[in-house]
Design a protein around this motif. Structure first.
Motif, PDB file in Angstrom:
ATOM      1  N   ALA A 161       0.815  -1.216   0.000  1.00 58.30           N
ATOM      2  CA  ALA A 161       0.000   0.000   0.000  1.00 58.30           C
ATOM      3  C   ALA A 161       0.852   1.271   0.000  1.00 58.30           C
ATOM      4  N   LYS A 162       1.931   1.285   0.764  1.00 56.62           N
ATOM      5  CA  LYS A 162       2.785   2.476   0.814  1.00 56.62           C
ATOM      6  C   LYS A 162       3.459   2.713  -0.538  1.00 56.62           C
ATOM      7  N   ALA A 163       3.910   1.649  -1.183  1.00 54.81           N
ATOM      8  CA  ALA A 163       4.523   1.784  -2.501  1.00 54.81           C
ATOM      9  C   ALA A 163       3.503   2.283  -3.516  1.00 54.81           C
ATOM     10  N   GLU A 164       2.262   1.821  -3.392  1.00 50.05           N
ATOM     11  CA  GLU A 164       1.207   2.287  -4.289  1.00 50.05           C
ATOM     12  C   GLU A 164       0.949   3.785  -4.084  1.00 50.05           C
ATOM     13  N   ARG A 165       0.878   4.201  -2.821  1.00 45.06           N
ATOM     14  CA  ARG A 165       0.603   5.614  -2.513  1.00 45.06           C
ATOM     15  C   ARG A 165       1.766   6.514  -2.901  1.00 45.06           C
TER      16      ARG A 165
ATOM     17  N   SER B 216       3.385   5.333  -6.781  1.00 48.16           N
ATOM     18  CA  SER B 216       2.435   4.993  -7.850  1.00 48.16           C
ATOM     19  C   SER B 216       2.679   3.594  -8.405  1.00 48.16           C
ATOM     20  N   TYR B 217       3.109   2.708  -7.514  1.00 45.18           N
ATOM     21  CA  TYR B 217       3.338   1.311  -7.900  1.00 45.18           C
ATOM     22  C   TYR B 217       2.025   0.675  -8.342  1.00 45.18           C
ATOM     23  N   THR B 218       2.087  -0.071  -9.431  1.00 47.59           N
ATOM     24  CA  THR B 218       0.941  -0.830  -9.910  1.00 47.59           C
ATOM     25  C   THR B 218       1.358  -2.282 -10.016  1.00 47.59           C
ATOM     26  N   PRO B 219       0.666  -3.189  -9.352  1.00 50.99           N
ATOM     27  CA  PRO B 219       1.044  -4.608  -9.421  1.00 50.99           C
ATOM     28  C   PRO B 219       0.915  -5.149 -10.842  1.00 50.99           C
TER      29      PRO B 219
END
Length: 71
Positions: free
Chosen positions: A10-14, A17-20
């Motif tokens: 979640a932190k990487a996404e926030r 802007s990480y997208t799996p």
């Protein structure tokens, strides 16, 4: 390493802007298929050598318990 190991992106996404690349639901069946094929007719400990170190489980003792319960 604590068990169970929990990885939260979640932190990487926030922040990054990480997208799996895939979802867990999409990836899991492929992983299971790979594990089955990679260990077919082989001892899993030969294939997953690092897993052997992490999963220190006494299978022989478990087999003995199961045999005693079945008797």
């Amino acid at each position: 390493m604590p068990k169970p190991l929990l990885v939260d992106m979640a932190k990487a996404e926030r922040e990054l802007s990480y997208t799996p690349a895939t979802t867990w639901a999409e990836a899991l069946p492929k992983q299971v298929d790979w594990l089955i094929e990679a260990t077919r007719d082989r001892d899993w400990r030969e294939v997953l050598t690092r897993g052997v170190q992490y999963l220190k489980f006494d299978y022989e003792a478990e087999d003995e318990v199961v045999r005693s319960l079945a008797a």
